[in-house]
Design an enzyme around this catalytic site. Sequence first.
Site, PDB file in Angstrom:
ATOM      1  N   GLU A 291       0.816  -1.238   0.000  1.00 43.09           N
ATOM      2  CA  GLU A 291       0.000   0.000   0.000  1.00 43.09           C
ATOM      3  C   GLU A 291       0.846   1.284   0.000  1.00 43.09           C
ATOM      4  O   GLU A 291       0.350   2.352   0.327  1.00 43.09           O
ATOM      5  CB  GLU A 291      -0.994   0.088   1.175  1.00 43.09           C
ATOM      6  CG  GLU A 291      -1.628  -1.161   1.689  1.00 43.09           C
ATOM      7  CD  GLU A 291      -2.397  -1.956   0.652  1.00 43.09           C
ATOM      8  OE1 GLU A 291      -1.833  -2.969   0.214  1.00 43.09           O
ATOM      9  OE2 GLU A 291      -3.517  -1.587   0.306  1.00 43.09           O
TER      10      GLU A 291
ATOM     11  N   TYR B 293       3.538   1.995   1.898  1.00 45.55           N
ATOM     12  CA  TYR B 293       4.161   2.371   3.173  1.00 45.55           C
ATOM     13  C   TYR B 293       5.678   2.140   3.130  1.00 45.55           C
ATOM     14  O   TYR B 293       6.222   1.753   2.093  1.00 45.55           O
ATOM     15  CB  TYR B 293       3.516   1.581   4.320  1.00 45.55           C
ATOM     16  CG  TYR B 293       2.087   2.012   4.604  1.00 45.55           C
ATOM     17  CD1 TYR B 293       1.806   3.304   5.048  1.00 45.55           C
ATOM     18  CD2 TYR B 293       1.023   1.136   4.409  1.00 45.55           C
ATOM     19  CE1 TYR B 293       0.498   3.700   5.306  1.00 45.55           C
ATOM     20  CE2 TYR B 293      -0.292   1.532   4.669  1.00 45.55           C
ATOM     21  CZ  TYR B 293      -0.551   2.815   5.113  1.00 45.55           C
ATOM     22  OH  TYR B 293      -1.837   3.228   5.358  1.00 45.55           O
TER      23      TYR B 293
ATOM     24  N   ARG C  17       2.658  -8.902   4.004  1.00 41.38           N
ATOM     25  CA  ARG C  17       1.712  -8.313   3.039  1.00 41.38           C
ATOM     26  C   ARG C  17       2.533  -7.746   1.887  1.00 41.38           C
ATOM     27  O   ARG C  17       3.278  -6.770   2.062  1.00 41.38           O
ATOM     28  CB  ARG C  17       0.905  -7.227   3.751  1.00 41.38           C
ATOM     29  CG  ARG C  17      -0.140  -6.566   2.894  1.00 41.38           C
ATOM     30  CD  ARG C  17      -1.500  -7.194   3.121  1.00 41.38           C
ATOM     31  NE  ARG C  17      -2.515  -6.465   2.388  1.00 41.38           N
ATOM     32  CZ  ARG C  17      -3.298  -5.524   2.942  1.00 41.38           C
ATOM     33  NH1 ARG C  17      -3.163  -5.216   4.213  1.00 41.38           N
ATOM     34  NH2 ARG C  17      -4.200  -4.917   2.212  1.00 41.38           N
TER      35      ARG C  17
ATOM     36  N   HIS D  43      -1.545   3.746  -1.682  1.00 42.78           N
ATOM     37  CA  HIS D  43      -2.592   4.721  -1.349  1.00 42.78           C
ATOM     38  C   HIS D  43      -2.614   5.893  -2.322  1.00 42.78           C
ATOM     39  O   HIS D  43      -3.660   6.493  -2.550  1.00 42.78           O
ATOM     40  CB  HIS D  43      -2.404   5.247   0.078  1.00 42.78           C
ATOM     41  CG  HIS D  43      -2.828   4.236   1.112  1.00 42.78           C
ATOM     42  ND1 HIS D  43      -4.009   3.535   1.028  1.00 42.78           N
ATOM     43  CD2 HIS D  43      -2.216   3.799   2.234  1.00 42.78           C
ATOM     44  CE1 HIS D  43      -4.117   2.720   2.062  1.00 42.78           C
ATOM     45  NE2 HIS D  43      -3.039   2.856   2.802  1.00 42.78           N
TER      46      HIS D  43
ATOM     47  N   GLN E 112     -18.449   4.850   3.604  1.00 41.47           N
ATOM     48  CA  GLN E 112     -18.983   6.066   4.228  1.00 41.47           C
ATOM     49  C   GLN E 112     -18.777   6.148   5.740  1.00 41.47           C
ATOM     50  O   GLN E 112     -18.549   7.231   6.268  1.00 41.47           O
ATOM     51  CB  GLN E 112     -20.474   6.192   3.916  1.00 41.47           C
ATOM     52  CG  GLN E 112     -20.751   6.611   2.487  1.00 41.47           C
ATOM     53  CD  GLN E 112     -22.224   6.605   2.155  1.00 41.47           C
ATOM     54  OE1 GLN E 112     -22.643   5.915   1.242  1.00 41.47           O
ATOM     55  NE2 GLN E 112     -23.020   7.373   2.848  1.00 41.47           N
TER      56      GLN E 112
ATOM     57  N   GLN F 114     -35.391   4.834  -1.117  1.00 41.50           N
ATOM     58  CA  GLN F 114     -34.531   5.354  -2.188  1.00 41.50           C
ATOM     59  C   GLN F 114     -33.425   4.388  -2.598  1.00 41.50           C
ATOM     60  O   GLN F 114     -32.795   4.574  -3.642  1.00 41.50           O
ATOM     61  CB  GLN F 114     -33.886   6.662  -1.730  1.00 41.50           C
ATOM     62  CG  GLN F 114     -34.855   7.804  -1.582  1.00 41.50           C
ATOM     63  CD  GLN F 114     -34.137   9.022  -1.067  1.00 41.50           C
ATOM     64  OE1 GLN F 114     -33.231   9.539  -1.696  1.00 41.50           O
ATOM     65  NE2 GLN F 114     -34.533   9.481   0.100  1.00 41.50           N
TER      66      GLN F 114
ATOM     67  N   GLY G 149     -34.942  10.879   6.591  1.00 36.87           N
ATOM     68  CA  GLY G 149     -35.264  12.071   5.822  1.00 36.87           C
ATOM     69  C   GLY G 149     -36.495  12.787   6.330  1.00 36.87           C
ATOM     70  O   GLY G 149     -36.614  14.005   6.193  1.00 36.87           O
TER      71      GLY G 149
ATOM     72  N   ASP H 148     -28.151  10.906   4.462  1.00 40.54           N
ATOM     73  CA  ASP H 148     -27.681   9.741   3.727  1.00 40.54           C
ATOM     74  C   ASP H 148     -28.126   8.490   4.487  1.00 40.54           C
ATOM     75  O   ASP H 148     -28.699   8.585   5.573  1.00 40.54           O
ATOM     76  CB  ASP H 148     -26.169   9.769   3.472  1.00 40.54           C
ATOM     77  CG  ASP H 148     -25.346   9.786   4.739  1.00 40.54           C
ATOM     78  OD1 ASP H 148     -25.911   9.577   5.835  1.00 40.54           O
ATOM     79  OD2 ASP H 148     -24.125  10.003   4.655  1.00 40.54           O
ATOM     80  N   ALA H 149     -27.872   7.349   3.894  1.00 41.05           N
ATOM     81  CA  ALA H 149     -28.343   6.105   4.511  1.00 41.05           C
ATOM     82  C   ALA H 149     -27.628   5.840   5.831  1.00 41.05           C
ATOM     83  O   ALA H 149     -28.183   5.181   6.713  1.00 41.05           O
ATOM     84  CB  ALA H 149     -28.145   4.953   3.544  1.00 41.05           C
TER      85      ALA H 149
END
Length: 681
Positions: free
Chosen positions: A169, A171, A219, A257, A344, A416, A658, A666-667
Amino acid sequence: MCPSSAYPKLLAPLDLGHITLKNRVLMGSMHVGLEDGKGPLKKLGAYFARRAEGQVGLIVTGGIAPNREGWAKPFAGKLSNRLEVWQHRYVTDAVHEAGGRIAMQILHTGRYAYHPMAVAPSPIKSPISLFRPRALSRRGIGRTIAAFANCAKRAQEAGYDGVEVMGSEGYLINQFIAAHTNKRTDEWGGSYENRIRFPLEVLRAVRAAVGPEFVIIYRLSMLDLVREGSTWEEVVELAKRVEEAGASIINTGIGWHEARVPTIATMVPSAGFTWVTRRLKGEVAVPLVTSNRINMPDVAERVLADGDADMVSMARPFLADPDWVLKAEQGREDEINTCIACNQACLDHIFRNQRCSCLVNPLACHETEWAVHPVRRRRDIGVVGAGPAGLSFATFAAGRGHRVTLYEASGSIGGQFNMARRIPGKEEFDHTIRYYQKQIELTGVELKLNHRVSAEELAAAGHELVVLATGVNPREITLPGVEHEKVLSYVEVLRDERPVGARVAIIGAGGIGFDVAEFLLHGPGHDAREDPEGARARFFDEWGIDTTLTNRGGMRAPTRPPPTREITLCQRSKGKLGAGLGKTTGWIHRASLKHSGVVMLPECRYEKIDDVGLHLTVGGVPQVLPVDNVVICAGQVSRRELEGPLKARGVEVHLIGGADVAAELDAKRAIEQGARLATAL
Ligand code: FAD
Ligand code: NAP
Ligand code: SF4
C-alpha cells in the site's frame, strides 16, 4: 475439508505447522480508531472478540507502529515497550477467551506519516502527504529494522498468535522497494537486490526475534498501480525471498494509497483482483491470501475453488457483520448483513479522524457502549416508510420484542435504495434490501406493502406510538420554463425510467447529480448483475489496469469507449463539483465522469429553460446549453405531512431519517437514527 458445508474450501482448516486455523477466513487489517492513544485497549479487545465469536479464522489488527517515526499520526497505536505490551493484553485475552486467533500488523508508514517526524528511504514527499520525510541514515535503517524486531517480540509477549509485516500500500517497506521513492546510492538503494534488502532484513530480524513457532504474514504489494512500481518478475522474486526469510503466509496488497485507481470502493468488481494472487500460486510453498472486494461466502468459496489462493482476506465485511463466518457455516448466508463497499462510515471516518463504524451496522466499533437488550414492556408501534430508516428501526425494535407494523406505500421495501441500486457500481445495495427482507421475517415485523397509510388509519390502529420514516420529496425549484416537457426530476429518470435524450444538463451536483450522470452514461447494458464479465473488462479498461502483468506497476494506457451522451453537470456554488462526496470515493466519481467527457460547471445562475435548452450564466458569462433534457437533482425536502394530524390526535410521534431532517441525509444517518431510537424505546 468440511464436507457437509456449502463452502468446503472456505471452511476447511489450515495447518500452519505449529497451529491450525479453523477456516480460511482472515479478517484483514483495518485501522478503526480504537488502537490509538494511551490506556488499556478494552474497546479494541471487545470489537475483535465479537468477530472471534463469529468464528473468523485469523484476525489481523489495524497497523501498529514499531516506533514513533512510523506512527500514522501523533499518538497512533504503537508497540515498543512493556507498558504497551500490557495495553495489548486486553486485546489478545479477549480474542483468545472468545476462541479466536489474532495477529498484530506492524505498520511503519514512512513518508505517508501525518507528522513532521516522517522518515523514508529518500526525502521525497508523497502526493497525498503534508510532510516531506527525512531520509533515513544507514544507522537509522538499522534502528528501524531493530524496531520491527522489537515490536514483533513485544507482540509475542502480549499474547498475539503472530504478526503481519506491512509491505504494501505504499508504506515504508514499499517505499524502499520502488525506484521512484528510493533514490539511495548505498547498499539500500539502486539495484532491485539492494531495494529489497530492507524488507528481507526486517523479516529475518523478526523471525530471529520470535522464533519458529509464531505466525509471520508478509503483506506483499503484488500490484503497485503506480507508474514506477515493480514488474511481475520482481514481485515473484520478492515472494520467493520473503518465504526464505521466514514468512509463514503471504498476503496480497493491491495498489499504493497514492494510486489513482480504485481498489476497494463499490465500483470495483466483485473479487476484482484475485487473479493477481493466482499468478503467484505455485511460485512459493507458503499459503497465499487474496483480498479486495470479497464480501459473500459464495464469492469467497469460488475464489478458493478456482485456485486463486489458499485463504481469503476481508476487512469491511466484518464491520458489517461480525457473524459472517458463523452464518456461512450454519447455512444462514441470507442473514448476512453485507458490506456494500461504500466507505462512508469506515474509511471516510478514519480519514476525518473519527472512530470507524459501518453504514449498515452502526453498532460496529461501539461494542462496549451500545448494547441491544430485550424490552421489559412490549409496545405496539406503527412505522411508516420502509426506506433505510424505517427498516432499521422496525427490525431493531421487533428484534427487541416490540410488536411492530411497518407500512410502505410502494410495492417493495428499500425506499430510495431502489433508485440507488440502479446506478452502475451500486448494484450491491441489493444486499441491504435482501438483508432487511430477511430481518423482517426473522423478527416478526408485520409488513404492509402498497399501503399508503393515513393519520386516521394510524390512530384507529391503536398503536401506542408511531415512527415516521416517510423520507423525502425531491426539491422543486422555481425557474422560468421549469414546467417544460424536457425537464425531469431524478425520480422520473431513475424510478420511472422516463426516456432521456443524448444531450443532458443536470442541475445540482450532489451525490444524486453525480449518480444520475453515471446512470445516464452507462445505463442499460451496463448492469454488473447481468454481465459481470463485461463490467470487469470495462473497469480494467477504464482505469488502465494491465491484466497481463507485463507492464511495470500493473499499469497500461486506459481505453474508454466514446461517451454515449453529452452531459453537463451544474452547481450554483463556487469550487470543485462533488466537494461534498465521500473523502475516499469523491475523487473516483469525479475522475469517472471526466473520463466520459462530462462537463462540470460551478458558479451557475440558472435563467430559464425553453425549446433551445438551459439558459444560464457561468461565472457571470451568459451561456445556453442546447440540451434535450434538464434533470433536476437539487436536493430534497422532508416528507412529514402525517406529523401534525397524528399529534393533533394525541399520538406519540417520532421522526427519523429524511422525514426528520432532509439536509445532508444519507443512509448512514437514516440507519443509525433508526437503530438508536429502537435501542432507546
Ligand atoms: P426513504 O429512503 O426516502 O424512504 C421513505 C419511504 O417511506 C419510501 O419507501 C416511501 O414510499 C415511504 N412512504 C412515504 N410516505 C408514506 C406513507 N404515507 N405511507 C407509507 N409509506 C410511505 N445514501 C447513501 O448513504 N449512500 C449512497 O451511496 C446513496 N446513494 C443514493 C443514490 C440515489 C440515486 C439516491 C436517490 C439516494 C442515494 N442515497 C445514498 C440516499 C439514501 O438512499 C437516503 O438517504 C435514504 O434512503 C433515506 O432513508 P429514509 O428511510 O429516511 O427515506
Ligand atoms: P445534495 O448533496 O444536497 O445536493 C443538492 C445539489 O443541488 C447541490 O449541488 C446544490 O448545490 C443544488 N441545489 C440545492 N438547492 C437548489 C436550488 N434551489 N436550485 C438549484 N440547485 C440547488 O443532495 P442530493 O444530491 O440530492 O443527495 C441527497 C443525499 O443523498 C446527500 O446528502 C448524499 O449524502 C446522499 N447521497 C450520497 C451518495 C454517495 O455516494 N455517498 C450518493 C447519492 C446520494 P448548489 O446550491 O451549489 O447549486
Ligand atoms: Fe462496508 Fe460501507 Fe460498512 Fe464500510 S461503511 S464496512 S464500506 S458497508
